[in-house]
Design a protein around this motif. Sequence first.
Motif, mmCIF file in Angstrom:
data_model
loop_
_atom_site.group_PDB
_atom_site.id
_atom_site.type_symbol
_atom_site.label_atom_id
_atom_site.label_comp_id
_atom_site.label_asym_id
_atom_site.label_seq_id
_atom_site.Cartn_x
_atom_site.Cartn_y
_atom_site.Cartn_z
ATOM 1 N N MET A 1 0.844 -1.200 0.000
ATOM 2 C CA MET A 1 0.000 0.000 0.000
ATOM 3 C C MET A 1 0.876 1.246 0.000
ATOM 4 O O MET A 1 1.798 1.372 0.808
ATOM 5 N N LEU A 2 0.609 2.189 -0.901
ATOM 6 C CA LEU A 2 1.356 3.432 -0.954
ATOM 7 C C LEU A 2 0.694 4.469 -0.049
ATOM 8 O O LEU A 2 -0.489 4.415 0.231
ATOM 9 N N VAL A 3 1.496 5.414 0.380
ATOM 10 C CA VAL A 3 1.003 6.482 1.248
ATOM 11 C C VAL A 3 1.236 7.804 0.546
ATOM 12 O O VAL A 3 2.347 8.100 0.118
ATOM 13 N N ALA A 188 14.458 -2.651 -2.555
ATOM 14 C CA ALA A 188 13.331 -1.959 -1.918
ATOM 15 C C ALA A 188 12.390 -1.394 -2.971
ATOM 16 O O ALA A 188 12.803 -0.993 -4.060
ATOM 17 N N THR A 189 11.116 -1.359 -2.627
ATOM 18 C CA THR A 189 10.073 -0.718 -3.425
ATOM 19 C C THR A 189 9.207 0.081 -2.464
ATOM 20 O O THR A 189 9.195 -0.197 -1.251
ATOM 21 N N VAL A 193 8.776 -0.473 1.578
ATOM 22 C CA VAL A 193 9.146 0.571 2.534
ATOM 23 C C VAL A 193 7.989 0.812 3.503
ATOM 24 O O VAL A 193 8.174 0.883 4.718
ATOM 25 N N THR A 194 6.781 0.907 2.967
ATOM 26 C CA THR A 194 5.600 1.110 3.807
ATOM 27 C C THR A 194 5.450 -0.017 4.816
ATOM 28 O O THR A 194 5.250 0.216 6.021
ATOM 29 N N GLU A 195 5.548 -1.248 4.326
ATOM 30 C CA GLU A 195 5.377 -2.403 5.209
ATOM 31 C C GLU A 195 6.405 -2.414 6.337
ATOM 32 O O GLU A 195 6.059 -2.565 7.511
ATOM 33 N N LEU A 221 15.102 7.298 -5.068
ATOM 34 C CA LEU A 221 14.443 8.518 -4.595
ATOM 35 C C LEU A 221 12.934 8.327 -4.463
ATOM 36 O O LEU A 221 12.299 8.990 -3.637
ATOM 37 N N ALA A 222 12.356 7.418 -5.247
ATOM 38 C CA ALA A 222 10.945 7.092 -5.047
ATOM 39 C C ALA A 222 10.745 6.465 -3.668
ATOM 40 O O ALA A 222 9.754 6.741 -2.975
#
Length: 320
Positions: A1-3, A188-189, A193-195, A221-222
Motif C-alpha cells: 500500500m502506498l502512502v 526496496a520498493t 518501505v511502507t510495510e 528517490l521514489a
Amino acid sequence: MLVAPEAPPRRVHITEVGLRDGLQNEPVVLATEQKLALARALIAAGVREFEVTSFVSPRAVPALSDAAELVAALRDTPGLHLSALVPNLRGAERALEAGVDSVVLFVSASESHNAKNVNRSVEASLAGFEQVARRLEGSGVALRGAIATAFGCPFEGNVPVQAVEDIARRFAGLGATHLSLGDTTGMATPPLVTERVRHLHQAAPELALTLHFHNTRGIGLANVMQGLALGVDRYESSIGGLGGCPFAPGASGNIASEDLAYLLGEMGIDTGLELERLIDASRLASELMGRSLPAQVSRAGPRLALSDGDSVPTAEGRGT
C-alpha cells in the motif's frame, strides 16, 4: 500500500556514507589524504554526520585499512558526528581507541548474505554484539544498529518482515537508539518501505529509523518519497552515488547525496546542506575515482542553473 505524501518532515538528517560504503567496493583505493580532501569538501557543503569508515579486517576490505588514521584526522573538527561500522568486539575496540562518536553494529536479515559478509550466522553475529554493548557502557560512545538486506536478499529473495523485526528487537535490547534499514542491492520498493517502516514503528518504537537506499533499479528517490510520507526523517546517502557491497552481486551505488539534497530542497525541506558545494564535492570525488559518477544533479546542475544562449547552436530552417 502506498502512502500519499501530505506533510513530510520539515527537517531531514542526512548521514554521508561515501567515505565508507562509497569507497569499499571501488577498484581505486584512495590514500588517506585524498579521503580527507573529500571529507573537507563535504564539510564545506554542510555535512555534519558521517559514517566515516568501517573497522573490519583490512584483508577483507583493503580500501578501509586506514580507518583509525581517518577518524583521528577528523575527530577534532567541531560539530561533526563520526560513526563507524564494526562487525565484532575487536572492531569496536579499534573504533573506541580511534575516537568515534558512535559505533554501528551491522548484521544481515538473511543468513546467506550474513555468511558472505562476515562469515557468521545471524545468531552468532547478534550474540557477539552483546559483548560490544557491554564494552560501550560508560564510554560515552553511542550504539546504533544496521540491518543489511532489510528489503530483500540477492541469494534468498524476499526477506520476511518478521526477520527484520526480530533483529530490531535485539538491537533495542542492547540499548541501540538508532536503526538503519539497508537496501543492500536495491530491492526496496515503495510498498516494501511502507510495510517495513509501519511494522517497526509498532514493534520497536524506541528506535529512530534511518533508511539507506541503493539506486540499483532506479527507484531510490521514489523510496525516499515513500519514507518521507511515513514520517521518516533520517536517510543515508553517498556523494556522487558511489557505493555498493563487495559481498552482494549487483549492489551498485547508493542514492547520491546531491540528488537527495536537491529533491528535499525543492520540497522545501531543510537539510542544512548547500547544493552547489555538494556538487563541487561530487566533482572532486569523480576526479579522485578517475571516472564519471552516477549522480544526476552533478551533471545537469540545479533546476534554475541557466545556460548562455549564445553558446548553444540554433536550429537551421523552419522545421515542419
